[in-house]
Design an enzyme around this catalytic site. Structure first.
Site, PDB file in Angstrom:
ATOM      1  CG  HIS A 127      -1.893  -1.214   1.519  1.00  0.00           C
ATOM      2  ND1 HIS A 127      -2.594  -1.369   0.381  1.00  0.00           N
ATOM      3  CD2 HIS A 127      -1.968  -2.023   2.349  1.00  0.00           C
ATOM      4  CE1 HIS A 127      -3.416  -2.640   0.781  1.00  0.00           C
ATOM      5  NE2 HIS A 127      -3.001  -3.088   1.806  1.00  0.00           N
ATOM      6  CB  VAL A 182       0.067  -0.791   6.473  1.00  0.00           C
ATOM      7  CG1 VAL A 182       1.250  -1.840   6.385  1.00  0.00           C
ATOM      8  CG2 VAL A 182       0.101   0.102   5.091  1.00  0.00           C
TER       9      VAL A 182
END
Ligand SMILES: [Fe+2]
Length: 328
Positions: free
Chosen positions: A209, A237
């Site tokens: 990400h 995350v």
């Protein structure tokens, strides 16, 4: 999938006295639950907030819920609320999973207020915020917001603001204009602490990400900095990372600390590897599962604690070890 929801009732209880304990039961259910109303705006120290994100419903998620429950029940003086920074049930269009998630969360949520932000698992896979908005109504009307996806609320000495990473965030958008008004009305005498929750972290040093929040950060970081935000909570995350106070990608004593708590325990596992070398603004990072606790001590000091509930290891199934030795 085809799914018939059980009846979903939303009950608004008021007026409730600050700090008072209430017993309640639900018609047709013999069980009695109790909760304590968090303190109203103003001084109430020390005050504890439980923090998590990306919870899901695995054995690791249950360990996180159980740890948050024990943490909130053992709050030193005042218990605030538990904040989930998005990605709750991982229902992903299988709406019965919203029900099983609520059953898992019940031991915590029946006794401690839970406040949330929406994440990608609340909007994608055909979810379109439907399950989330029906089950997790937030005080958005009370904070003059037109959407359940952004809201604010004063709890003791903290002004909590929650934002939507997957809604329009540019100047002129409903969310941006609301945030401007919300930040302008923060009273730092009444609520010296300003805490913003959103799902996609502005900063992290994981290989997953990377820079997904670049657009939102470009639009809103300056506004949050100008308002003197103390802490930005995020998830997404699946690991824990804490930054130093920072602004515009650099350590900055006047910027917020970013707490990325996407390590709640969902079935996708933890995300690794970290990027190397660690940037100078990254204060701590670990790819295990765990939960956070933020205790506001007074108007200028707070203690943040991260507790591990499961270790990351290459030897255990799914690379997660739930043995008691991993608890911290
Ligand atoms: Fe996410």
């Amino acid at each position: 999938m085809f799914y018939d929801a059980p009846s979903i009732h939303t009950v608004v209880l008021k007026p409730l006295a600050s700090g008072a304990e209430y017993a309640y039961s639900v018609a047709g259910d013999d069980r009695e639950f109790r909760f304590r109303m968090p303190p109203a705006a103003g001084e109430a120290y020390p005050l504890l907030f439980g923090l998590t994100a990306d919870l899901g419903q695995t054995a690791a998620s249950e360990a996180s819920v159980s740890k948050l429950r024990r943490m909130m029940a053992g709050a030193p003086v005042h218990a605030g609320v538990v904040i989930i920074a998005g990605d709750l049930a991982y229902a992903d269009g299988w709406h019965s999973r919203w029900d099983s998630f609520s059953r898992m969360l019940e031991p915590l949520a029946a006794s401690h207020p839970v406040m949330t932000a929406g994440g990608n698992h609340e909007v994608s896979y055909g979810e379109a915020w439907i399950g989330y908005n029906a089950r997790y109504p937030m005080p958005h009307r009370e904070s003059n917001s037109r959407s359940n996806l952004w809201w604010s609320r004063e709890v003791g000495p903290a002004h909590l603001t929650s934002l939507c990473s997957y809604c329009a965030y540019h100047p002129g958008s409903l969310q941006y204009e609301w945030l401007l008004r919300d930040m302008a009305q923060v009273n730092r005498t009444r609520t010296p602490w300003l805490i913003v929750t959103l799902h996609v972290p502005f900063y992290h040093s994981n290989s997953a990400h990377v820079d997904e929040a670049a657009g939102m950060r470009a639009s809103m970081e300056g506004l949050l900095y100008a308002a003197g935000v103390d802490v930005v909570l995020a998830g997404h995350v699946h690991a824990f990372e804490r930054t130093h106070p920072m602004h515009e990608r650099r350590p900055n004593r006047c910027g917020p600390v970013h707490l990325n708590l996407g390590d709640g325990g969902n079935r996708e596992g933890t995300t690794l590897p970290w990027l190397h070398p660690a940037p100078d603004w990254s204060a701590f990072r670990e790819g295990s599962f765990g939960v956070g606790g933020l205790t506001l001590i007074n108007a200028t000091h707070a203690i943040f604690n991260w507790s591990r509930t499961a270790c990351e290891t290459q030897y255990a199934p799914d690379h997660i070890d739930l043995s008691p030795l991993c608890e911290s």
